[in-house]
Scaffold this active site. Structure first.
Site, short mmCIF file in Angstrom:
data_model
loop_
_atom_site.label_atom_id
_atom_site.label_comp_id
_atom_site.label_asym_id
_atom_site.label_seq_id
_atom_site.Cartn_x
_atom_site.Cartn_y
_atom_site.Cartn_z
CG ASN A 298 -12.67 21.85 99.33
OD1 ASN A 298 -11.65 22.54 98.64
ND2 ASN A 298 -13.85 21.98 98.74
CG ASP B 112 -15.84 18.96 100.73
OD1 ASP B 112 -16.47 17.96 100.19
OD2 ASP B 112 -16.04 20.02 99.85
#
Length: 304
Positions: free
Chosen positions: A35, A261
């Site tokens: 991510n 993320d």
């Protein structure tokens, strides 16, 4: 601007989003460091190269995952392919109250064979190596020890280490092992991006002040502590710095998956493109606030 080769190291899994009947699911691909790599690639200048480093299988899902990553502009040249093992899988479903629940099948994933034989050649020539505590938790202890030794040499030769202490208790044999390995990772880190909640859970700090004091003691040159809606806190050379920015809370919250993320990806993009740390922190905060307004870890490019 000097071109940087940035490696994001960890596990990517097949994501099953189960519908309300529990009989059908849509397929996606996600994982904390994947991510971050994707959000980093979407925001960073084309002068830099972003690689994802993991181990996949020889199966059709591994092929499709690799194509998906490449379609995002993230380079897959250093992804290993295991002859027999497959990617891990996780499912997302909602219970009767609407809360999301997760189930994981990752104990024998191909990613657990990453750096087999302590072969770190996939990282040679990189300028920055980014990984998380999840990346460390899935690897055998002897590989982790050798990885740390390799990172020390990498730093001595001018490389930079970026780390996020994503703590997932079920991935570790015990909390003492997790504490020891995460602390060692912090001692090797140049750019840290922990979440205050993860740190307090792992080290059982008495309060946030104790967590900040402990993190400050590790000597991380640039430590950006994520603090949700309140905005990040910068610790530089062991000293807490005051930001010049106001960090606005998200107005729409749909799915908090990948908040941290996406923060990491946008922060690193701004930082590597030469923006001041304070501005890079704002970029990370704004990205996370935006991403949690949509469903899923990796939002569609059209929503960026």
């Amino acid at each position: 601007m000097k071109q940087l080769k940035i490696a994001s190291v960890g596990e990517a899994m097949i994501e099953l989003s189960v519908n309300e009947t529990g009989r059908q699911a849509s397929i996606g691909y996600a994982g904390d460091t994947l991510n971050t790599a994707i959000y980093l690639r979407r925001k960073v200048s084309n002068a830099h190269l972003v690689y994802f480093v993991t181990s996949l299988g020889q199966d059709q899902f591994s092929d499709k995952m690799s194509r998906y990553i490449e379609d995002e502009g993230v380079l897959c040249d250093q992804i290993a392919r295991h002859e027999t093992k497959l990617p891990g899988i996780y499912s997302i479903s909602k219970d009767e109250t609407g809360d999301r629940t997760f189930a994981y099948w990752r104990e024998s994933s191909a990613a657990r064979t990453l750096f087999a034989g302590s072969d770190f050649s996939s990282l040679e020539g990189m300028d920055v190596v980014y990984f998380s505590a999840i990346s460390l938790a899935i690897l055998p202890s002897e590989i982790v020890a050798d990885f740390f030794a390799w990172l020390l040499s990498f730093k001595q030769n001018g490389g930079r280490v970026a780390f996020d202490s994503n703590y997932r208790p079920k991935l570790w044999p015990d909390v003492e092992t997790a504490q020891r390995i995460v602390q060692k990772a912090w001692e090797l880190t140049d750019i840290g991006m922990p979440s205050i909640d993860d740190e307090m859970l792992l080290f059982d700090d008495a309060d946030e002040g104790a967590a900040i004091a402990r993190l400050s003691s590790y000597g991380v040159p640039q430590l950006i502590v994520k603090h949700g809606a309140a905005g990040p806190l910068l610790i530089a050379d062991g000293q807490v710095q005051t930001s010049q920015h106001d960090f606005d809370a998200a107005t729409v919250i749909v799915d908090t998956t990948a908040a941290g993320d996406s923060f990491n990806g946008a922060f690193l993009a701004a930082y590597f493109d030469g923006q001041p740390l304070d501005d890079a922190m704002l970029a990370g905060h704004n990205m996370a606030s935006h991403v949690i307004g949509y469903q899923g870890a990796i939002i569609d490019k059209t929503n960026m």
